[in-house]
Design an enzyme around this catalytic site. Structure first.
Site, PDB file in Angstrom:
ATOM      1  N   ASP A   1       3.543   0.316   1.907  1.00  0.00           N
ATOM      2  CA  ASP A   1       3.981   0.904   3.181  1.00  0.00           C
ATOM      3  C   ASP A   1       5.051   2.001   3.063  1.00  0.00           C
ATOM      4  OD1 ASP A   1       2.295  -0.985   4.302  1.00  0.00           O
ATOM      5  OD2 ASP A   1       3.913  -2.417   4.672  1.00  0.00           O
TER       6      ASP A   1
ATOM      7  N   GLY B   1       0.356   0.111   7.037  1.00  0.00           N
ATOM      8  CA  GLY B   1       1.705   0.684   7.066  1.00  0.00           C
ATOM      9  C   GLY B   1       2.684  -0.196   7.813  1.00  0.00           C
ATOM     10  N   ARG B   2       2.196  -1.333   8.285  1.00  0.00           N
ATOM     11  CA  ARG B   2       3.026  -2.242   9.085  1.00  0.00           C
ATOM     12  C   ARG B   2       3.626  -1.480  10.253  1.00  0.00           C
ATOM     13  NH1 ARG B   2       7.686  -6.073   7.073  1.00  0.00           N
ATOM     14  NH2 ARG B   2       8.281  -4.191   5.960  1.00  0.00           N
TER      15      ARG B   2
ATOM     16  N   ASP C   1      10.889  -5.498   2.018  1.00  0.00           N
ATOM     17  CA  ASP C   1      12.147  -5.894   2.676  1.00  0.00           C
ATOM     18  C   ASP C   1      12.299  -7.401   2.861  1.00  0.00           C
ATOM     19  OD1 ASP C   1      13.840  -3.833   3.092  1.00  0.00           O
ATOM     20  OD2 ASP C   1      12.913  -3.177   4.964  1.00  0.00           O
TER      21      ASP C   1
ATOM     22  N   ASP D   1       8.101   1.599   3.342  1.00  0.00           N
ATOM     23  CA  ASP D   1       9.013   1.391   4.474  1.00  0.00           C
ATOM     24  C   ASP D   1      10.334   0.720   4.066  1.00  0.00           C
ATOM     25  OD1 ASP D   1       7.949  -1.071   3.833  1.00  0.00           O
ATOM     26  OD2 ASP D   1       7.492  -1.663   5.884  1.00  0.00           O
TER      27      ASP D   1
ATOM     28  N   GLY E   1       3.178  -8.765   0.384  1.00  0.00           N
ATOM     29  CA  GLY E   1       1.852  -8.171   0.142  1.00  0.00           C
ATOM     30  C   GLY E   1       1.792  -7.561  -1.247  1.00  0.00           C
TER      31      GLY E   1
ATOM     32  N   GLY F   1      -7.245  16.418   6.520  1.00  0.00           N
ATOM     33  CA  GLY F   1      -7.522  17.371   7.604  1.00  0.00           C
ATOM     34  C   GLY F   1      -7.863  16.712   8.930  1.00  0.00           C
TER      35      GLY F   1
ATOM     36  N   ARG G   1       3.533 -14.934   0.921  1.00  0.00           N
ATOM     37  CA  ARG G   1       4.550 -14.661   1.943  1.00  0.00           C
ATOM     38  C   ARG G   1       5.216 -15.993   2.241  1.00  0.00           C
ATOM     39  NH1 ARG G   1       3.815  -9.507   3.639  1.00  0.00           N
ATOM     40  NH2 ARG G   1       1.704  -8.668   3.666  1.00  0.00           N
TER      41      ARG G   1
ATOM     42  N   THR H   1       5.598  -2.142  -2.352  1.00  0.00           N
ATOM     43  CA  THR H   1       4.806  -2.255  -1.117  1.00  0.00           C
ATOM     44  C   THR H   1       4.081  -0.935  -0.887  1.00  0.00           C
ATOM     45  OG1 THR H   1       4.886  -2.320   1.308  1.00  0.00           O
ATOM     46  CG2 THR H   1       6.925  -1.733   0.238  1.00  0.00           C
TER      47      THR H   1
HETATM   48  O1  F6P Z   1       3.103  -4.712   3.740  1.00  0.00           O
HETATM   49  C1  F6P Z   1       1.854  -4.436   3.215  1.00  0.00           C
HETATM   50  C2  F6P Z   1       0.782  -4.692   4.230  1.00  0.00           C
HETATM   51  O2  F6P Z   1      -0.467  -4.375   3.655  1.00  0.00           O
HETATM   52  C3  F6P Z   1       0.943  -3.966   5.564  1.00  0.00           C
HETATM   53  O3  F6P Z   1       0.529  -2.620   5.496  1.00  0.00           O
HETATM   54  C4  F6P Z   1       0.111  -4.810   6.472  1.00  0.00           C
HETATM   55  O4  F6P Z   1       0.573  -4.699   7.793  1.00  0.00           O
HETATM   56  C5  F6P Z   1       0.327  -6.196   5.944  1.00  0.00           C
HETATM   57  O5  F6P Z   1       0.772  -6.050   4.611  1.00  0.00           O
HETATM   58  C6  F6P Z   1      -0.903  -7.076   5.949  1.00  0.00           C
HETATM   59  O6  F6P Z   1      -0.523  -8.334   5.523  1.00  0.00           O
HETATM   60  P1  F6P Z   1      -1.494  -9.490   5.064  1.00  0.00           P
HETATM   61  O7  F6P Z   1      -1.970  -9.178   3.681  1.00  0.00           O
HETATM   62  O8  F6P Z   1      -0.649 -10.704   5.094  1.00  0.00           O
HETATM   63  O9  F6P Z   1      -2.644  -9.500   6.019  1.00  0.00           O
END
Ligand code: F6P
Length: 351
Positions: free
Chosen positions: A159, A202-203, A135, A161, A43, A217, A104, A157
């Site tokens: 996320d 955030g996956r 990752d 993560d 992404g 808030g 991807r 990324t």
């Molecule tokens: O890893 C980044 C991210 O935006 C995640 O937050 C989300 O789950 C995913 O990629 C969405 O992927 P795509 O762009 O393939 O729909």
């Protein structure tokens, strides 16, 4: 590095390449790097352009020839590779997305995919590859490293993560974008005395949700790291608020914890409070990177080039305790990351 020569009709087996690589490393025969490829994968994230720019500029200043690989590992397979000069990255620092484009590429993990990538590295005489991504992208880089191609990974990324690093390029911009949207949604929720249920990306991680929840808030924040009980952790909080005189509510849901449409429906059915779901989605991935993302991407890019100059290959660039560093790719991919318990407790104390 010793070159991986291929006979078109007789591709080497991945095992023989792995063995040859370990042999070279044992004998210390890895040669200095001259030509370096850079790609973005997975992404996109705001700040990826700043990262490419830093790698290209620092690489050229270090005496390397720099090459941009388009569309991630996909482009590597297809040989979508062009030389980049210092000027080719002008005016990119402030732009969102990635001018190299990204994809991807799950099949890159398979042996044939890795071999195809290695063959293109060979065809373009690239000595090393800098991979900017998450990752999944790192796993592709590790597969190349295991057959003797020096790689460097940079965390890109939204996320946050990636276990090896405290911070990933794009995270700050995405959170600020989400926060702006949530502020706007609160305005309309307040005018209509509604509950706004907002799903953030955030996956499988709740970093974005927890931070934007605190910063805007939110009455309740749902993240995958903390199991929740709808009655106690959502319903009760909203009803307690209403009984204290509250007229509108914001609930933040991390995409890995639940679905905003479902949760809004449940809230409306149980409380009678009009509820509207909003999925922020890919909005969070766009936009001009913040100062934090531009500077972090720039410093990480310099560190990536330093690793190549010092022949410290197969490293992941990290930020740890506020400092830029690097760790071994095999070790980095074994690490795990958790949200601090104290942070979760603090978020609850504010709701
Ligand atoms: O890893 C980044 C991210 O935006 C995640 O937050 C989300 O789950 C995913 O990629 C969405 O992927 P795509 O762009 O393939 O729909």
């Amino acid at each position: 590095m010793s070159r991986l020569l291929y006979d078109e009709n007789n591709l080497p087996s991945i095992d023989s390449l792995r063995a040859a690589n370990y042999d070279n490393v044992d004998k210390g025969t890895v040669e200095p790097v001259k030509r370096v490829g850079v790609l973005t994968s997975g992404g996109d994230a705001p700040g990826m352009n700043a990262a490419i720019r830093a790698v290209v500029r620092a690489g050229i200043n270090a005496g390397f020839e720099m090459y941009g690989v388009q569309r991630g590992y996909h482009g590597l397979w297809k040989g979508e590779i062009k030389q980049l000069d210092g000027r080719s990255v002008s005016e990119t620092l402030q732009r969102g997305g990635t001018f190299l484009m990204t994809a991807r590429s799950k099949s890159f993990m398979e042996d044939q995919g890795v071999l195809k990538g290695a063959r293109m590295m060979e065809a373009y005489e690239l000595d090393a590859l800098v991979v900017i991504g998450g990752d999944g992208s790192y796993k592709g880089a590790r597969a190349l490293a295991r057959i003797g191609i020096p790689v460097i990974g940079m965390p890109g990324t939204i996320d946050n993560d990636i276990a090896s690093t405290d911070y990933t390029i794009g995270y700050d911009t995405a959170m600020n974008t989400a926060m702006d949207c949530i502020d706007k949604l609160r305005d309309t929720a307040s005018s209509h005395e509604r509950c706004s249920v907002i799903e953030v990306m955030g996956r499988r991680a709740g970093y974005i949700a927890l931070n934007v929840g605190i910063a805007s808030g939110a009455e309740a924040i749902l993240i995958p790291e903390v199991p929740f009980d709808f009655n106690k952790d959502v319903l009760r909080i909203i009803l307690d608020g209403r009984n204290r005189g509250k007229k509108h509510y914001v609930v933040i849901v991390a995409e890995g914890a639940g679905n905003a449409t479902e949760i809004a429906k449940q809230i409306e059915e149980a409380t009678g409070i009009e509820s509207r779901p909003t999925i922020l989605g890919h909005l969070q991935r766009g936009g001009s990177p913040t100062l934090r993302d531009r500077t972090t991407a720039s410093l990480m890019g310099i560190r990536a080039i330093d690793c190549l100059l010092e022949k410290r290959f197969n490293r992941l660039i990290v930020e740890k305790d506020g400092k830029i560093g690097d760790v071994d790719i095999e070790e980095g991919l074994e690490m795990t990351k958790t949200i601090s318990e104290q942070f979760i407790i603090d978020a609850k104390r504010l709701s």
